[in-house]
Design an enzyme around this catalytic site. Sequence first.
Site, PDB file in Angstrom:
ATOM      1  N   GLU A   1      -5.587  -5.483   8.222  1.00  0.00           N
ATOM      2  CA  GLU A   1      -4.666  -4.361   8.430  1.00  0.00           C
ATOM      3  C   GLU A   1      -4.265  -4.272   9.888  1.00  0.00           C
ATOM      4  O   GLU A   1      -5.017  -4.669  10.782  1.00  0.00           O
ATOM      5  CB  GLU A   1      -5.373  -3.051   8.076  1.00  0.00           C
ATOM      6  CG  GLU A   1      -5.195  -2.611   6.645  1.00  0.00           C
ATOM      7  CD  GLU A   1      -5.706  -1.191   6.473  1.00  0.00           C
ATOM      8  OE1 GLU A   1      -4.961  -0.383   5.906  1.00  0.00           O
ATOM      9  OE2 GLU A   1      -6.849  -0.905   6.897  1.00  0.00           O
TER      10      GLU A   1
ATOM     11  N   ASN B   1      -4.513   5.105  -2.067  1.00  0.00           N
ATOM     12  CA  ASN B   1      -5.731   5.570  -1.395  1.00  0.00           C
ATOM     13  C   ASN B   1      -6.444   6.613  -2.250  1.00  0.00           C
ATOM     14  O   ASN B   1      -5.827   7.534  -2.773  1.00  0.00           O
ATOM     15  CB  ASN B   1      -5.383   6.155  -0.025  1.00  0.00           C
ATOM     16  CG  ASN B   1      -4.934   5.074   0.928  1.00  0.00           C
ATOM     17  OD1 ASN B   1      -5.724   4.277   1.410  1.00  0.00           O
ATOM     18  ND2 ASN B   1      -3.599   5.013   1.157  1.00  0.00           N
TER      19      ASN B   1
ATOM     20  N   GLU C   1       0.862  -1.187   0.000  1.00  0.00           N
ATOM     21  CA  GLU C   1       0.000   0.000   0.000  1.00  0.00           C
ATOM     22  C   GLU C   1       0.889   1.224   0.000  1.00  0.00           C
ATOM     23  O   GLU C   1       1.844   1.297   0.766  1.00  0.00           O
ATOM     24  CB  GLU C   1      -0.933   0.032   1.217  1.00  0.00           C
ATOM     25  CG  GLU C   1      -1.779   1.327   1.240  1.00  0.00           C
ATOM     26  CD  GLU C   1      -2.761   1.403   2.392  1.00  0.00           C
ATOM     27  OE1 GLU C   1      -2.769   0.501   3.260  1.00  0.00           O
ATOM     28  OE2 GLU C   1      -3.514   2.394   2.427  1.00  0.00           O
TER      29      GLU C   1
ATOM     30  N   ASP D   1     -11.678   0.059   1.985  1.00  0.00           N
ATOM     31  CA  ASP D   1     -10.717   0.285   3.069  1.00  0.00           C
ATOM     32  C   ASP D   1     -11.453   0.501   4.394  1.00  0.00           C
ATOM     33  O   ASP D   1     -12.629   0.864   4.414  1.00  0.00           O
ATOM     34  CB  ASP D   1      -9.912   1.556   2.704  1.00  0.00           C
ATOM     35  CG  ASP D   1      -8.595   1.646   3.466  1.00  0.00           C
ATOM     36  OD1 ASP D   1      -8.317   0.738   4.283  1.00  0.00           O
ATOM     37  OD2 ASP D   1      -7.856   2.622   3.233  1.00  0.00           O
TER      38      ASP D   1
ATOM     39  N   GLU E   1      -8.016   2.010  -3.211  1.00  0.00           N
ATOM     40  CA  GLU E   1      -8.662   1.840  -1.906  1.00  0.00           C
ATOM     41  C   GLU E   1      -9.611   3.004  -1.630  1.00  0.00           C
ATOM     42  O   GLU E   1      -9.212   4.168  -1.623  1.00  0.00           O
ATOM     43  CB  GLU E   1      -7.600   1.793  -0.793  1.00  0.00           C
ATOM     44  CG  GLU E   1      -6.746   0.548  -0.824  1.00  0.00           C
ATOM     45  CD  GLU E   1      -5.853   0.432   0.427  1.00  0.00           C
ATOM     46  OE1 GLU E   1      -6.043   1.238   1.380  1.00  0.00           O
ATOM     47  OE2 GLU E   1      -4.994  -0.461   0.441  1.00  0.00           O
TER      48      GLU E   1
HETATM   49  P1  C2E Z   1      -4.955   3.692   5.932  1.00  0.00           P
HETATM   50  O1  C2E Z   1      -5.245   3.834   4.474  1.00  0.00           O
HETATM   51  O2  C2E Z   1      -5.867   2.829   6.697  1.00  0.00           O
HETATM   52  O3  C2E Z   1      -3.491   3.208   6.051  1.00  0.00           O
HETATM   53  C1  C2E Z   1      -3.079   2.302   6.954  1.00  0.00           C
HETATM   54  C2  C2E Z   1      -2.481   2.969   8.107  1.00  0.00           C
HETATM   55  O4  C2E Z   1      -2.257   1.986   9.162  1.00  0.00           O
HETATM   56  C3  C2E Z   1      -1.114   3.586   7.852  1.00  0.00           C
HETATM   57  O5  C2E Z   1      -0.926   4.747   8.614  1.00  0.00           O
HETATM   58  C4  C2E Z   1      -0.149   2.504   8.380  1.00  0.00           C
HETATM   59  O6  C2E Z   1       1.090   3.024   8.755  1.00  0.00           O
HETATM   60  C5  C2E Z   1      -0.911   2.029   9.589  1.00  0.00           C
HETATM   61  N1  C2E Z   1      -0.497   0.665   9.979  1.00  0.00           N
HETATM   62  C6  C2E Z   1      -0.171  -0.397   9.201  1.00  0.00           C
HETATM   63  N2  C2E Z   1       0.100  -1.490   9.944  1.00  0.00           N
HETATM   64  C7  C2E Z   1      -0.040  -1.098  11.247  1.00  0.00           C
HETATM   65  C8  C2E Z   1       0.114  -1.753  12.509  1.00  0.00           C
HETATM   66  O7  C2E Z   1       0.428  -2.984  12.608  1.00  0.00           O
HETATM   67  N3  C2E Z   1      -0.121  -1.064  13.621  1.00  0.00           N
HETATM   68  C9  C2E Z   1      -0.480   0.280  13.556  1.00  0.00           C
HETATM   69  N4  C2E Z   1      -0.689   0.896  14.679  1.00  0.00           N
HETATM   70  N5  C2E Z   1      -0.641   0.925  12.390  1.00  0.00           N
HETATM   71  C10 C2E Z   1      -0.412   0.256  11.269  1.00  0.00           C
HETATM   72  P2  C2E Z   1      -0.432   6.045   7.978  1.00  0.00           P
HETATM   73  O8  C2E Z   1       0.563   5.764   6.955  1.00  0.00           O
HETATM   74  O9  C2E Z   1      -0.115   6.962   9.052  1.00  0.00           O
HETATM   75  O10 C2E Z   1      -1.682   6.542   7.214  1.00  0.00           O
HETATM   76  C11 C2E Z   1      -2.768   6.976   7.898  1.00  0.00           C
HETATM   77  C12 C2E Z   1      -3.894   7.210   6.968  1.00  0.00           C
HETATM   78  O11 C2E Z   1      -3.613   8.323   6.143  1.00  0.00           O
HETATM   79  C13 C2E Z   1      -4.183   6.093   6.027  1.00  0.00           C
HETATM   80  O12 C2E Z   1      -4.917   5.114   6.597  1.00  0.00           O
HETATM   81  C14 C2E Z   1      -4.934   6.802   4.943  1.00  0.00           C
HETATM   82  O13 C2E Z   1      -6.283   6.944   5.288  1.00  0.00           O
HETATM   83  C15 C2E Z   1      -4.285   8.165   4.961  1.00  0.00           C
HETATM   84  N6  C2E Z   1      -3.342   8.221   3.850  1.00  0.00           N
HETATM   85  C16 C2E Z   1      -2.051   7.908   3.813  1.00  0.00           C
HETATM   86  N7  C2E Z   1      -1.558   8.144   2.588  1.00  0.00           N
HETATM   87  C17 C2E Z   1      -2.555   8.606   1.832  1.00  0.00           C
HETATM   88  C18 C2E Z   1      -2.676   9.019   0.473  1.00  0.00           C
HETATM   89  O14 C2E Z   1      -1.732   8.973  -0.326  1.00  0.00           O
HETATM   90  N8  C2E Z   1      -3.896   9.452   0.024  1.00  0.00           N
HETATM   91  C19 C2E Z   1      -4.975   9.474   0.863  1.00  0.00           C
HETATM   92  N9  C2E Z   1      -6.110   9.884   0.379  1.00  0.00           N
HETATM   93  N10 C2E Z   1      -4.880   9.094   2.140  1.00  0.00           N
HETATM   94  C20 C2E Z   1      -3.692   8.662   2.630  1.00  0.00           C
HETATM   95 CA    CA Z   2      -5.585   2.569   2.866  1.00  0.00          CA
HETATM   96 CA    CA Z   3      -7.045   1.227   6.212  1.00  0.00          CA
END
Ligand code: C2E
Ligand code: CA
Ligand code: CA
Length: 747
Positions: free
Chosen positions: A706, A585, A526, A649, A617
Amino acid sequence: MHRSAKKDIVKTGAMMALFAVVIIFSALYYVNAVSSSLEETTREYLQEIAWQNASTVKKQVEGDFQMLQAMAGFIGGQKDFLVAPNMDILTEQVSKTSFKRMGLILPNGTAYTTDDMNMMAAEQDFFKRGMEGESTVSETISDKTDGEKVYVYETPVYHNGHVVAVLFATSRAQTYSSLLDVTLFGEEAYSFITNRDGGVIVHSRPPQRFMDIENIFNKNNLDIAIKSNELSKMQDDMCNRRSGVVEFIHDGRIGYINYTWINVNDWYVISAVSADVVVGKSDYLIGLALAVCITTMVIFLGLFAYILYAQNHHKQELERLAYTDEVTGGYNWSRFIMAARSVLNKSGDQEYAMIIFDIDKFKVFNDLFGHPEGNRIMQHIWMVLRENVGKDEPFARVSADNFNILMKYESDEEVEYRIKKIVERIENFGEASSIGHSVKLSFGVYYIVNKTLSVSLMSDRADIARKTIKGNHERMIAFYDQGIRDRILAEKSIENEMVEALENGEFEVYLQPKYSIATRGIVGAEALVRWNHPERGMVPPGEFIPVFEKNGFVVKIDRFVLERICEKQRDWMEQGLKIVPVSVNISRMHLHNPEFTQNTIDTVQKYEIPCGLIELELTESAMLDFENTTKLIDIINKLKAEGFTLAMDDFGTGYSSLNVLRRLPVDVLKLDREFFGTDTDSRRGETVISDVVAMANHLDITVVAEGVETKEQVDFLSTIGCDIVQGYYFAKPTPIERFEKLCAASN
Ligand code: C2E
Ligand code: CA
Ligand code: CA
C-alpha cells in the site's frame, strides 16, 4: 478528619456534657436531700433522746423520792421519834441503794448521817425547805467530805402532825450522768439536767470543755454560740416550762440544743449535739452518693469514649477500604478527587496541571508476564511518584494502569522536565526487574485554567490529550490545547450530522485500483468512503472514521459501502464489463457482532454476486486486539468457506510478529504504507519487507503493498516478489465512474 466525624464528636460531646450535668444535678439534689433529711432525723432523734432522758431521770427521781418519802412515813409513823434506831435502818438502806449517804436533820440543825459526817445542816437551803414541809432535790453541790459532785433529796418527817426532822439522801451526780444516754452521737453529744434558770444539776459524760459549766446561760457558755434571739427564746421557754430546739454555732460549726422540761423540780433535760455528727453521718452518705455518681460517670464516660473510639475506628476502616487502592496502598480515584479538590480550593495563585498517564500495551504486558509482575510495576510507579511529587500534589493509581497527578507548576518547561524525571525513574524498573521489560508511558497534561471545574472533567481533558498520542512511539507527552478543543468540537458536529448525512446520500464510495506490477493491469480495488459535505466539501475518512469507530456509526458506514460495492459488481456483471474483486474495510466493531458473518453473506447473496468478488480487510490491530483468537479464526474460516477473500490490513503498524500469520488463515497481507515512508531507515526497511514477503509467499499469502508512490519502490517490490501494488504511483482513490473507465482501459 471528615465533617461527619467532627459532627459525631460534637454530638457525643454534647451528650456527655448533658449527661454530666444531669449526674451533677442529681448528685447535688441527693446531697441536699440527704442533708436536710439527716437534719430532720437528727432533730427528731435529739428530741427522742431528750424525752427518754427526761422520763428516765423523772422515774429515777420519783423512785428515789418515793423511797425517801416511804422511809420518812415509816420513821414519822413510829410511836416515838428517836434518831438512833432509825440510823441503823438508814444505814442498811444505804447499803441497798446507790445513795452515798442518808441522814436525819433535827429542827435544831443537828445532823445525823449514815457515815457520821460532820455537817452544818442549819445553813443548807434544802434543810430550810424541808422544815417548811417541802420535798426537794438540790442542785449539784460538792460533797464536803471528798468534793465529789452530789445532790441531795430531802423530805420532811412528820410525827404527830409536826415536822420533827428532815430526812435526806445524798446521791452521786454520777448516778444520773449514766442515765443521760447520748451515746449514739458519741463524743460530740452531751446532755445536762438543769433547773429552769439554766443551773446545771447533772451532766452526762461531756467533753472536757463543758465539765466546769455551772449555768448554761452564764456568759461564754452558750450565749456566744446561740443566736441572741434563739437564746432568749430558749430562756423564755424554760421559764415557762416549755420544751424546744435551738441551733447553735460553735467554732464555726452548727449544732442543735434540745431542752425538755421534766415534771420534777422544774428540771430540764438539755441535750446538745454538734452538727458535725450529722455532717459526719451525711458526709458518709454523701460520699457514698458521690462515689456512686463518679463511678457511674466514669463508667459512662468510658463507655462513650469506647463507642466513639469504636465508631471512629470503624469509620476509618471503612474509609480505608473505600479510599485505598489495593494494589499500591495509595489513594484510589474517589480519594484522589477529594484530595485534588481540597488542594485546588486552597491553592490561591498557585498554578496546577492535571496529569494522567498510562502504560502502553499494559494488557499485553500482563498477559506475557502475569498479573503479579504487572502489580509490581504499578507499585514501583507509585513509589517513584511518592518520591517525586510534593506535599500538595495528590497522586493516585485511578484505574487499571492509569495514574493521575495534580502537579504544581510555574512554567510549561517545568512540567515537561518533571515528567521526564519521573519517566526516567520509572524506566529504571525495566533494568532492575528480572524480566528486563521496559515500559512506555503516554502522558496527557491539562493546564488547569478554571479551578472550579470538576476534577473528573480535568482528568478527562488530560486523558483526551493522552489519547492523541496513544500508540505514537515518538511522542510521550500531549497537552490539552486549542487544537484538541477544536477537534472535540469538530467531533461533536460530525456526530450531530452523520445520521442525516447518510440518509441524504452525502457519503460516496471511491475506489482505488490495485495494480499488478508484472502486467501493469488493474487486478482489484479498495473501496474507500468519502463524505461529500454540503459546506466543507470532500471530507477524507481520516477525519470522521475514528469518530464513527468511537460511537459505533462505522458499522452502518461499512454496510453502506458493502452494499454500494455489491450493487456495482451486479451492475458490471449485467453490463458484461470487466470485473475485479473489490475490498471493503471491516471495522473491528463488527467482530463483536455475532450476526456479522451471516449479515455479510446475506448482503452479497442479495445482489447475487459471487462472494469471491468481495475482499474483506481487517486491520492487524483489530485482529490482534480481539481476545478470542479461536473465535476470530472461526469467523475467518466461515467467511472463506463462502468464498470471501480475507485481508490483513495495515500490516506492520501493530506489534505482531510474523508468527501471527501462521495462526490466522488470511489470504492477503496489506503492507502498510509506513513501510515505505521516507523517514525510515531504507536499508533496514527493505530487509524487513523482503523477509515479510518471502514469508508470506511461503505461506501462500498474497502481498499487497500500500502507499506506493515512486518508481523505485515499485522496482524494489518487483525484485522481492511482491506483485500487487496499491498507491498513488499508479492511481489515487477515484469516483466509481472514473474507476470504471480506468478499468476498461486497463489490460
Ligand atoms: P486504509 O484502509 O489503509 O486505506 C488506505 C489509505 O491509504 C487511503 O486513505 C488511501 O487514500 C491512502 N493511500 C493509498 N495510496 C497512497 C499513497 O501512495 N500515498 C498516500 N499518502 N496515501 C495513499 P483514505 O482513503 O484517506 O482512508 C484512510 C483510512 O480510512 C483507511 O485506511 C481506512 O482505515 C479508513 N477507511 C476508509 N474508508 C473506510 C470504510 O469504508 N470503512 C472503514 N471501516 N474504514 C474506512
Ligand atoms: Ca484498507
Ligand atoms: Ca491500509
